[in-house]
Scaffold this motif. Sequence first.
Motif, PDB file in Angstrom:
ATOM      1  N   GLU A   7       0.851  -1.182   0.000  1.00 39.72           N
ATOM      2  CA  GLU A   7       0.000   0.000   0.000  1.00 39.72           C
ATOM      3  C   GLU A   7       0.890   1.237   0.000  1.00 39.72           C
ATOM      4  O   GLU A   7       1.914   1.268   0.685  1.00 39.72           O
ATOM      5  CB  GLU A   7      -0.876  -0.016   1.259  1.00 39.72           C
ATOM      6  N   THR A   8       0.524   2.257  -0.772  1.00 36.18           N
ATOM      7  CA  THR A   8       1.242   3.528  -0.767  1.00 36.18           C
ATOM      8  C   THR A   8       0.250   4.673  -0.853  1.00 36.18           C
ATOM      9  O   THR A   8      -0.892   4.494  -1.304  1.00 36.18           O
ATOM     10  CB  THR A   8       2.240   3.660  -1.951  1.00 36.18           C
ATOM     11  N   CYS A   9       0.679   5.849  -0.418  1.00 38.87           N
ATOM     12  CA  CYS A   9      -0.130   7.053  -0.598  1.00 38.87           C
ATOM     13  C   CYS A   9       0.779   8.262  -0.511  1.00 38.87           C
ATOM     14  O   CYS A   9       1.891   8.183   0.021  1.00 38.87           O
ATOM     15  CB  CYS A   9      -1.261   7.145   0.436  1.00 38.87           C
TER      16      CYS A   9
ATOM     17  N   LYS B 295       4.527  -2.310   3.980  1.00 38.62           N
ATOM     18  CA  LYS B 295       4.882  -3.652   3.537  1.00 38.62           C
ATOM     19  C   LYS B 295       4.692  -4.585   4.718  1.00 38.62           C
ATOM     20  O   LYS B 295       5.368  -4.434   5.743  1.00 38.62           O
ATOM     21  CB  LYS B 295       6.330  -3.699   3.039  1.00 38.62           C
ATOM     22  N   ASN B 296       3.769  -5.521   4.581  1.00 37.42           N
ATOM     23  CA  ASN B 296       3.411  -6.416   5.680  1.00 37.42           C
ATOM     24  C   ASN B 296       3.060  -5.577   6.907  1.00 37.42           C
ATOM     25  O   ASN B 296       2.130  -4.793   6.866  1.00 37.42           O
ATOM     26  CB  ASN B 296       4.536  -7.406   5.946  1.00 37.42           C
ATOM     27  N   HIS B 297       3.835  -5.667   7.993  1.00 39.49           N
ATOM     28  CA  HIS B 297       3.517  -4.933   9.221  1.00 39.49           C
ATOM     29  C   HIS B 297       4.449  -3.751   9.453  1.00 39.49           C
ATOM     30  O   HIS B 297       4.504  -3.210  10.556  1.00 39.49           O
ATOM     31  CB  HIS B 297       3.586  -5.880  10.425  1.00 39.49           C
ATOM     32  N   GLY B 298       5.168  -3.334   8.419  1.00 41.25           N
ATOM     33  CA  GLY B 298       6.087  -2.212   8.534  1.00 41.25           C
ATOM     34  C   GLY B 298       5.611  -1.005   7.752  1.00 41.25           C
ATOM     35  O   GLY B 298       5.035  -1.140   6.661  1.00 41.25           O
TER      36      GLY B 298
ATOM     37  N   ALA C 290       7.937   2.861  11.191  1.00 42.64           N
ATOM     38  CA  ALA C 290       7.106   2.419  12.310  1.00 42.64           C
ATOM     39  C   ALA C 290       6.619   1.006  12.054  1.00 42.64           C
ATOM     40  O   ALA C 290       6.714   0.484  10.940  1.00 42.64           O
ATOM     41  CB  ALA C 290       5.920   3.366  12.510  1.00 42.64           C
ATOM     42  N   GLN C 291       6.075   0.405  13.103  1.00 44.23           N
ATOM     43  CA  GLN C 291       5.438  -0.902  13.002  1.00 44.23           C
ATOM     44  C   GLN C 291       3.930  -0.746  13.090  1.00 44.23           C
ATOM     45  O   GLN C 291       3.414   0.199  13.698  1.00 44.23           O
ATOM     46  CB  GLN C 291       5.932  -1.819  14.125  1.00 44.23           C
ATOM     47  N   GLU C 292       3.233  -1.665  12.497  1.00 41.06           N
ATOM     48  CA  GLU C 292       1.773  -1.639  12.498  1.00 41.06           C
ATOM     49  C   GLU C 292       1.217  -1.544  13.924  1.00 41.06           C
ATOM     50  O   GLU C 292       0.223  -0.853  14.173  1.00 41.06           O
ATOM     51  CB  GLU C 292       1.244  -2.898  11.810  1.00 41.06           C
ATOM     52  N   ALA C 293       1.866  -2.219  14.874  1.00 42.85           N
ATOM     53  CA  ALA C 293       1.391  -2.233  16.254  1.00 42.85           C
ATOM     54  C   ALA C 293       1.458  -0.866  16.917  1.00 42.85           C
ATOM     55  O   ALA C 293       0.797  -0.626  17.937  1.00 42.85           O
ATOM     56  CB  ALA C 293       2.199  -3.239  17.071  1.00 42.85           C
ATOM     57  N   ASP C 294       2.260   0.051  16.355  1.00 38.12           N
ATOM     58  CA  ASP C 294       2.421   1.375  16.951  1.00 38.12           C
ATOM     59  C   ASP C 294       1.289   2.331  16.600  1.00 38.12           C
ATOM     60  O   ASP C 294       1.169   3.403  17.219  1.00 38.12           O
ATOM     61  CB  ASP C 294       3.742   1.999  16.483  1.00 38.12           C
TER      62      ASP C 294
ATOM     63  N   SER D 129      -3.778   2.482  12.376  1.00 37.44           N
ATOM     64  CA  SER D 129      -3.871   2.060  10.976  1.00 37.44           C
ATOM     65  C   SER D 129      -2.784   2.740  10.175  1.00 37.44           C
ATOM     66  O   SER D 129      -2.139   3.701  10.644  1.00 37.44           O
ATOM     67  CB  SER D 129      -5.245   2.424  10.390  1.00 37.44           C
ATOM     68  N   PHE D 130      -2.581   2.263   8.957  1.00 32.61           N
ATOM     69  CA  PHE D 130      -1.633   2.906   8.051  1.00 32.61           C
ATOM     70  C   PHE D 130      -2.090   4.322   7.727  1.00 32.61           C
ATOM     71  O   PHE D 130      -1.278   5.256   7.655  1.00 32.61           O
ATOM     72  CB  PHE D 130      -1.502   2.075   6.780  1.00 32.61           C
ATOM     73  N   SER D 131      -3.395   4.508   7.567  1.00 26.31           N
ATOM     74  CA  SER D 131      -3.935   5.829   7.276  1.00 26.31           C
ATOM     75  C   SER D 131      -3.673   6.794   8.433  1.00 26.31           C
ATOM     76  O   SER D 131      -3.339   7.965   8.207  1.00 26.31           O
ATOM     77  CB  SER D 131      -5.434   5.738   7.001  1.00 26.31           C
TER      78      SER D 131
END
Length: 246
Positions: A104-106, A116-119, A156-160, A163-165
Motif C-alpha cells: 500500500e502507498t499514498c 509492507k506487511n507490518h512495517g 514504524a510498526q503496524e502495532a504502533d 492504521s496505516f492511514s
Amino acid sequence: HTCTFRTPDYILSSVLDWRPGEMGAQVLSWQAGLSADAVVFTTFPAKVSGGSPGYWRGTASNPRIAQYQNVLIALYRQPRFPRLGEIQRYQWTHAWFPEAAFDETCRRGHWIFGRKNHGYIALFSLNPMHPVTEGEFAHTELIAEGPKNAWICEMAQEADWPSFSAFADSLSAATVTGDINKLCYASPSIGSMVFGWKIPFTVAGRDVPLHSPMRYDNPFVHATRDDRRIEITAQGLSYVLDFDKY
C-alpha cells in the motif's frame, strides 16, 4: 560511524556525518528496508568520466546524516565548483521508492508513505518532489528539484498505530521548518529534532553525538574503538576476541 535500528518489520541504517559535501564514488549513505524489494534510499545523481558515481551508484555529494532510532535526516548540498572528471551536473536529488514492492502507498503533500506487511515508512522531501511515471525508472523514482535539499525518513510498526492511514495522517501534519542550515522536525514518535549542515543534532533539546567512541554498541556487544578484548553474548552463549592473548 554507522547506525542501525532494526525491528522484526523494518531496518533503518546510515553512516553518520561522513564527509558531507564530498563526492562518493561507491557510497550508499543510508537505506531503509521492509523486505528484499521494498527498499528506499536517496542519492545526489552524478555523471562523471569512468561512470562512478553515476545516476544511482554513489553520489555527487555525500549528505550530512543524523539518525535517532527510527528517524533519519539527510541533508544534501551541491558543491560550489565542479569536481575532477565531472561531466554533467544534475540539479536535483532523488529517491528510490519502488511502489510496486509495497502492499500500500499514498502521497500527502511533501510526503510519500508505504506499507509492507507490518512495517510502515514515511519519506519527506523539503523541496517538492514528483514521481517519475515514464521510462526505465517509472514508479520507482521520486525527483526533488534543487541543488540543496533535506530528506526525512521515519519508520514504524503496524502495532504502533491504529492504521496505516492514521500513520500517514499524523506524519503529514507534522511540522517541518527551516532549511539545510537549520531544519526543525516535530516527529510524532521521537519529538522535536533539530539538525543542520554545520550545527549539532538535538532530539527533544538534548545533544545527540554523531561520532561515538564506541566501536560496537548493541544488545550483543559493547566495545570502544581501543578495546583489545571484545566479548559477544547472545542466547546464553559468549565468544571472546582477545587480541593481546591470541
